[in-house]
Motif scaffolding. Structure first.
Motif, short mmCIF file in Angstrom:
data_model
loop_
_atom_site.label_atom_id
_atom_site.label_comp_id
_atom_site.label_asym_id
_atom_site.label_seq_id
_atom_site.Cartn_x
_atom_site.Cartn_y
_atom_site.Cartn_z
N VAL A 87 6.00 4.46 0.58
CA VAL A 87 5.66 3.34 0.90
C VAL A 87 4.54 2.21 2.31
O VAL A 87 5.81 3.06 3.47
CB VAL A 87 6.58 2.04 0.59
N LYS A 88 3.64 2.36 2.58
CA LYS A 88 2.94 2.37 4.03
C LYS A 88 2.70 1.23 4.22
O LYS A 88 2.65 0.87 5.86
CB LYS A 88 1.42 3.51 3.51
N SER A 89 2.75 0.20 4.10
CA SER A 89 1.81 -1.20 4.47
C SER A 89 2.16 -2.42 3.53
O SER A 89 2.51 -1.88 2.19
CB SER A 89 0.97 -1.18 5.16
N LEU A 90 2.62 -3.19 4.00
CA LEU A 90 3.32 -5.28 2.91
C LEU A 90 2.05 -5.36 4.02
O LEU A 90 1.77 -5.49 5.26
CB LEU A 90 4.52 -4.84 3.53
N GLU A 91 1.24 -6.17 3.43
CA GLU A 91 0.65 -7.35 3.92
C GLU A 91 1.55 -8.77 3.54
O GLU A 91 1.20 -8.63 1.56
CB GLU A 91 -1.07 -7.23 2.73
N GLU A 127 0.65 -0.78 0.00
CA GLU A 127 -0.49 0.54 0.06
C GLU A 127 0.54 1.10 -0.03
O GLU A 127 1.87 1.21 0.70
CB GLU A 127 -0.92 -0.44 1.03
N ILE A 128 0.77 2.16 -1.00
CA ILE A 128 1.64 3.04 -1.03
C ILE A 128 0.95 4.70 -1.10
O ILE A 128 -0.96 4.50 -1.15
CB ILE A 128 2.31 3.44 -1.92
#
Lengths: 221, 115
Positions: free
Chosen positions: B107-111, B30-31
């Motif tokens: 770049v805010k989060s990684l799943e 998620e960016i």
């Protein structure tokens, strides 16, 4: 069983460029090399401005990096003028990145005091890439029209200096220079504005003096 | 049009995070995309979806969250939203302002699935 997890991070998409740019800035500071990044559209007169600026500098102390999609033409022009130059051919890239500057560092000589970087002709993308410079100059020229400041705000917002080139053509063109200055101040109130004709040399000495003063100020200790 | 360069940077970030964190798979990235970042979110997404096919992130979904810029008035210190230049403070009508957020792509989060 494998578990799906969401993890929050915070990484700038330009992280690699930012890291290399900081590395470059450290190198330049250590060597007392003052770096200028010159941004403008194609044909607004970047190479000619650098050629004219060289008249006011000790050419042995200036190195010029020139970015272009193709050809060595600009670097050749600078060499003919008596300064060292390095042509960066970007291929399909529309801007210079810090890594491209890093590749040319070994060419820089011990006596170098100034590095002028002529970016790829483009008022959009170069604005997003820090090259480790101390001074960013964005330039527009009068035949491009007087609406460029608000159309390409990021370049001007991130610049310390705005140069308006080809003022010798003002008498032929519907170019409202006062409006351009006002719009520049609206984007960035403290920006320095130089009105020049690189072709005739008008106003170029003032810009050269300013660059020299900025170097003095930066490295006075 | 430097979205291609941004997309390749994003792939590099994913590679590094995957290696560093010893991940099995990154399902989603998620960016946060500031409207004043001088790039186009849809073009970035399209290019990412094309170039990811030649990488280990073929199945990674890119989610772009476009954020409204926040500007701080230099005169009255109020914070307001603006997407076009020049910034006009709605409180005191002063022109200009400092960008607090909305000019960067982050770049805010990684799943992810851990190994």
């Amino acid at each position: 069983m494998a578990e799906i997890v969401k993890e929050n991070i915070s990484i700038s998409i330009l992280r690699v460029n930012e890291e290399i740019a900081n590395e470059l800035r450290q190198f330049f500071n250590q060597k007392k090399i003052f770096v200028v990044n010159l941004i403008s559209s194609p044909g607004s007169g970047k190479t000619m401005l650098i050629e004219r600026l060289l008249d006011y500098f000790d050419k042995k102390k200036v190195f010029v990096f020139v970015g272009d999609i193709e050809t060595e033409k600009d670097a050749k022009r600078i060499r003919e003028k008596g300064a060292n130059s390095y042509q960066i051919i970007t291929g399909n890239t529309c801007h210079l990145e810090a890594i491209m500057i890093k590749k040319g560092l070994s060419l820089i000589e011990d006596c170098t005091e100034y590095l002028f970087i002529e970016n790829v002709g483009n008022l959009v993308c170069p604005a997003s890439y820090d090259l480790g410079e101390h001074l960013r100059i964005s330039m527009i020229s009068t035949p491009e029209g007087d609406d460029k400041i608000l159309k390409y705000p990021k370049a001007f917002l991130t610049s310390d200096v705005i140069v308006i080139n080809k003022i010798d053509l003002l008498k032929y063109l519907p170019f409202d220079i006062k409006k351009v200055e006002e719009e520049a101040r609206k984007i960035k109130n403290e920006v320095k504005i130089f009105k020049i004709s690189a072709l005739l040399g008008e106003g170029v000495k003032d810009l050269a003096d300013f660059i020299k003063e900025e170097r003095e100020r930066k490295f006075k200790n | 049009m430097h979205e291609y360069s941004l997309a390749t940077n994003l792939i590099e970030i994913l590679k590094e995070e995957k290696r560093k964190r010893n991940l099995k798979k990154i399902l989603k990235v998620e960016i946060e995309f500031g409207k004043l970042s001088a790039a186009e979110p849809l073009i970035l997404k399209e290019i990412f979806d094309i170039i990811k096919k030649q990488t280990e992130f073929e199945d990674t979904e890119l989610v772009i969250d476009v954020i409204e810029p926040e500007i701080k008035c230099l005169k009255c210190d109020e914070i307001f939203k603006a997407t076009t230049f020049p910034f006009l403070c709605p409180f005191c009508e002063n022109v200009g302002g400092q960008i607090l957020k909305g000019d960067k792509i982050t770049v805010k989060s990684l799943e992810l699935i851990k190994d």
